[in-house]
Design a protein around this motif. Structure first.
Motif, PDB file in Angstrom:
ATOM      1  N   THR A  71       0.851  -1.189   0.000  1.00 19.26           N
ATOM      2  CA  THR A  71       0.000   0.000   0.000  1.00 19.26           C
ATOM      3  C   THR A  71       0.881   1.231   0.000  1.00 19.26           C
ATOM      4  OG1 THR A  71      -1.703  -1.176   1.260  1.00 19.26           O
ATOM      5  CG2 THR A  71      -1.829   1.231   1.224  1.00 19.26           C
ATOM      6  N   THR A  72       0.583   2.164  -0.882  1.00 20.29           N
ATOM      7  CA  THR A  72       1.364   3.399  -0.961  1.00 20.29           C
ATOM      8  C   THR A  72       0.456   4.591  -0.685  1.00 20.29           C
ATOM      9  OG1 THR A  72       0.979   3.550  -3.354  1.00 20.29           O
ATOM     10  CG2 THR A  72       2.985   2.433  -2.620  1.00 20.29           C
ATOM     11  N   TYR A  73       1.079   5.663  -0.208  1.00 16.31           N
ATOM     12  CA  TYR A  73       0.370   6.912   0.077  1.00 16.31           C
ATOM     13  C   TYR A  73       1.045   8.044  -0.688  1.00 16.31           C
ATOM     14  CZ  TYR A  73      -1.700   4.281   3.925  1.00 16.31           C
ATOM     15  OH  TYR A  73      -2.380   3.339   4.674  1.00 16.31           O
ATOM     16  N   SER A  74       0.240   9.005  -1.117  1.00 19.64           N
ATOM     17  CA  SER A  74       0.743  10.158  -1.866  1.00 19.64           C
ATOM     18  C   SER A  74       0.293  11.440  -1.180  1.00 19.64           C
ATOM     19  CB  SER A  74       0.246  10.135  -3.316  1.00 19.64           C
ATOM     20  OG  SER A  74       0.735   8.994  -3.995  1.00 19.64           O
ATOM     21  N   ASP A 111      -9.033  14.850 -10.337  1.00 17.32           N
ATOM     22  CA  ASP A 111      -8.001  13.809 -10.285  1.00 17.32           C
ATOM     23  C   ASP A 111      -7.146  13.904 -11.539  1.00 17.32           C
ATOM     24  OD1 ASP A 111      -6.440  11.573 -10.023  1.00 17.32           O
ATOM     25  OD2 ASP A 111      -8.079  10.233  -9.463  1.00 17.32           O
ATOM     26  N   ARG A 153      -5.220  11.848 -12.703  1.00 16.85           N
ATOM     27  CA  ARG A 153      -5.162  10.612 -13.482  1.00 16.85           C
ATOM     28  C   ARG A 153      -6.091  10.699 -14.681  1.00 16.85           C
ATOM     29  NH1 ARG A 153      -6.210   6.052  -9.058  1.00 16.85           N
ATOM     30  NH2 ARG A 153      -7.858   7.570  -8.580  1.00 16.85           N
ATOM     31  N   THR A 173       5.558  10.172  -2.682  1.00 19.77           N
ATOM     32  CA  THR A 173       4.904   8.868  -2.549  1.00 19.77           C
ATOM     33  C   THR A 173       5.760   7.975  -1.658  1.00 19.77           C
ATOM     34  OG1 THR A 173       3.957   9.070  -4.758  1.00 19.77           O
ATOM     35  CG2 THR A 173       3.999   6.864  -3.783  1.00 19.77           C
ATOM     36  N   GLU A 191       1.914   7.353   5.502  1.00 16.88           N
ATOM     37  CA  GLU A 191       1.402   8.707   5.301  1.00 16.88           C
ATOM     38  C   GLU A 191       2.438   9.747   5.731  1.00 16.88           C
ATOM     39  OE1 GLU A 191      -2.574   9.230   6.912  1.00 16.88           O
ATOM     40  OE2 GLU A 191      -2.869   7.056   6.891  1.00 16.88           O
ATOM     41  N   GLU A 216      -4.379   7.504   0.474  1.00 16.87           N
ATOM     42  CA  GLU A 216      -3.996   6.153   0.044  1.00 16.87           C
ATOM     43  C   GLU A 216      -4.042   6.055  -1.461  1.00 16.87           C
ATOM     44  OE1 GLU A 216      -5.239   1.460   0.823  1.00 16.87           O
ATOM     45  OE2 GLU A 216      -6.144   3.090   2.005  1.00 16.87           O
ATOM     46  N   GLY A 217      -2.985   5.512  -2.026  1.00 18.15           N
ATOM     47  CA  GLY A 217      -2.912   5.361  -3.471  1.00 18.15           C
ATOM     48  C   GLY A 217      -3.264   3.960  -3.913  1.00 18.15           C
ATOM     49  N   ASP A 218      -2.688   3.571  -5.019  1.00 18.74           N
ATOM     50  CA  ASP A 218      -2.966   2.244  -5.569  1.00 18.74           C
ATOM     51  C   ASP A 218      -2.350   1.161  -4.689  1.00 18.74           C
ATOM     52  OD1 ASP A 218      -4.269   3.406  -7.684  1.00 18.74           O
ATOM     53  OD2 ASP A 218      -2.464   3.488  -8.938  1.00 18.74           O
ATOM     54  N   THR A 219      -3.061   0.063  -4.554  1.00 12.66           N
ATOM     55  CA  THR A 219      -2.600  -1.097  -3.787  1.00 12.66           C
ATOM     56  C   THR A 219      -2.442  -2.285  -4.726  1.00 12.66           C
ATOM     57  OG1 THR A 219      -3.776  -0.301  -1.826  1.00 12.66           O
ATOM     58  CG2 THR A 219      -3.091  -2.602  -1.837  1.00 12.66           C
TER      59      THR A 219
END
Length: 286
Positions: free
Chosen positions: A46-49, A131, A133, A148, A152, A197-200
């Motif tokens: 799990t990443t956070y931006s 967004d 994206r 990223t 957090e 939370e970003g893409d997991t």
């Protein structure tokens, strides 16, 4: 309809396959989850931006003016030209994501993890809630510096450090080039946003791949063992068939088949020679 040979082989090793299924389930579980302090946690990354919004402006900015007053024009002097700050913001995004800013940030907050951490920037093309994206059609002199990371706090730290470093970098470049204050680009921090939370990564992918691979390994093992057993049975059957054929032959034929023909003819020849005696030019037989 006759059952295929490979299915018969697999069925004969059903207990081996059952054991392989249990092993595959266990391996798949540990491929997708980990046990930490008695708690089961997913291995999915799990990443956070976190983003910091920066306005690219100038001392002569007309953002809050309703109109631009007329200016006297001197003969022989061209009118001042305003540069497109939206295009400048797009170039600044590349500078933020470059090695120069990254090296300075790492000297402040430590080295970045290449797998989960990064620093980048984008020129905004949408409304504040939009967004990026799904880019819009706007060309705004607004830059968003994005950090990223896996947590957090780390994402917010990277975003803030990259923003401050870039602002200091621009000021140093302006000083080095001796740009007059009234002609300088100004960078104004509008907001330091909290991390989201970003893409997991999909946790099902390693689970399925590991489970299937382990079970197929046991299937291959069962087929190999079946092939070895079948080969041994064929050799055993050929030996039994040969012994049964020898048992069906008559005793005399069996003895003759195993005796030496030259050895059986030798005594008869010697007896004939004993009955003949050479006399003069002829032969006499007693």
């Amino acid at each position: 309809m006759e059952t295929p040979k490979y299915l018969q082989t697999l069925w004969s090793y059903k207990w081996l396959l059952a054991f392989g299924l249990v092993v595959a389930i266990i391996a798949a579980f540990f491929a997708g989850f980990t046990v930490t302090n008695g708690q089961v946690e997913s291995r999915a990354v799990t990443t956070y931006s976190a983003g910091t919004t920066v306005l690219v402006t100038s001392p002569s900015d007309t953002l809050y003016q309703a109109q631009v007053p007329g200016q006297p024009v001197e003969q022989g002097v061209t009118a001042p030209q305003e540069l497109d700050l939206a295009n400048s913001a797009q170039i600044y995004a590349y500078l933020v994501a470059g090695e120069t800013i990254k090296d300075q940030v790492e000297s402040q907050v430590g080295a970045l993890d290449d797998e989960t951490e990064s620093i980048t920037a984008i020129r905004r093309t949408t409304q504040p809630a939009g967004d990026e994206r799904f880019p819009g059609s706007l060309k705004l002199p607004v830059l968003e510096v994005v950090g990223t990371a896996a947590t957090e706090e780390r994402a917010e730290e990277l975003s803030a450090a990259a923003t401050d470093t870039f602002l200091a970098y621009v000021t140093a470049e302006q000083d080095e080039k001796q740009i007059a204050p009234e002609l300088r680009v100004q960078l104004e921090v509008l907001a330091r946003n909290a991390a989201v939370e970003g893409d997991t990564s999909n946790p099902a992918i390693p689970i399925v791949i590991t489970g299937v691979a382990v079970f197929l390994a046991f299937v291959a093992l069962a087929l190999i063992l079946g092939g070895i057993r079948s080969s041994r049975e064929k050799k055993r059957n050929r030996g039994s068939r040969r012994r049964s054929q020898d048992a069906d032959l008559p005793a005399a034929e069996a003895d003759g088949a195993h005796s030496d023909p030259e050895a059986s003819d030798a005594p008869a020849g010697r007896e004939d020679d004993a009955d003949h005696v050479l006399v003069g030019a002829g032969t006499r037989t007693d």
